[in-house]
Design a protein around this motif. Structure first.
Motif: not given
Length: 192
Positions: A79-85, A100-108, A153-156, A161-169
């Motif tokens: 989606e971002v690539a399309r928005d950036l043409d 990651l695949d299979g999660i709609p709207r992952l960034s949300h 890119f910042v707007r698009a 832009r995904g998620l940030v995470a930390w290792v719990e296990k």
């Protein structure tokens, strides 16, 4: 309206790590994760130094590293690539560690979501990853004559832009591995 706790299933579509300095990553088949994240990775470590994302601290203040891993969605990158043409936006260009695949709207996905991988690894989502000009500059470097991408890119990529995470296990993640996202009771994420 509050949504009850829920579960979503997905798979690991890509694994990446830094090689040396800088945030651009390289594709790998497996990732060894410890409590510090990816040992030797640019974003690894139990703590990190503050930057522009934490204006309430002086730059360089040592804080807990909740940004050990950058998690992206191939669909959102498209989606971002399309928005950036542009024809494509590779996850390596913007420092991905997992796609990651299979999660709609992952960034949300909301903060406190837990990602349970079949290998036993558990990651805790801190929140969405705000897009920055550094990533835009990296993308622009792959598209000569498109210096505008550094800023556009910042707007698009806002909320894509995904998620940030930390290792719990800790443990080892492998390409193609299944996982389950367990969302806490919340009012933020709507997969529709």
């Amino acid at each position: 309206m509050r949504k009850p706790a829920s579960k979503l299933k997905g798979t690991v579509g890509g694994l990446y790590r830094t090689e040396g300095k800088g945030f651009v990553t390289t594709s790998v088949e497996t990732l060894e994760l410890g409590f510090e994240g990816i040992a030797g990775d640019e974003h690894g470590g139990p703590t990190r130094r503050t930057g522009g994302r934490e204006p309430w601290y002086p730059r360089g203040t040592e804080i807990r590293n909740e940004r050990q891993l950058s998690i992206l969605s191939a669909a959102e990158l498209g989606e971002v690539a399309r928005d950036l043409d542009i024809p494509e936006l590779l996850p390596e260009w913007i420092g991905a560690n997992l796609v990651l695949d299979g999660i709609p709207r992952l960034s949300h996905l909301p903060p406190r979501t837990l990602l349970f991988f079949e290998s036993g690894v558990t990651l805790k989502v801190d929140g969405d990853n705000g897009p920055c000009r550094l990533s835009g500059r990296s993308i622009a470097a792959h598209h000569p004559g498109r210096e505008d991408i550094e800023f556009s890119f910042v707007r698009a990529a806002k909320h894509k832009r995904g998620l940030v995470a930390w290792v719990e296990k800790p443990g080892r993640l492998s390409q193609g591995e299944a996982f389950e996202a367990r969302l806490p009771e919340q009012w933020i994420y709507d997969p529709a």
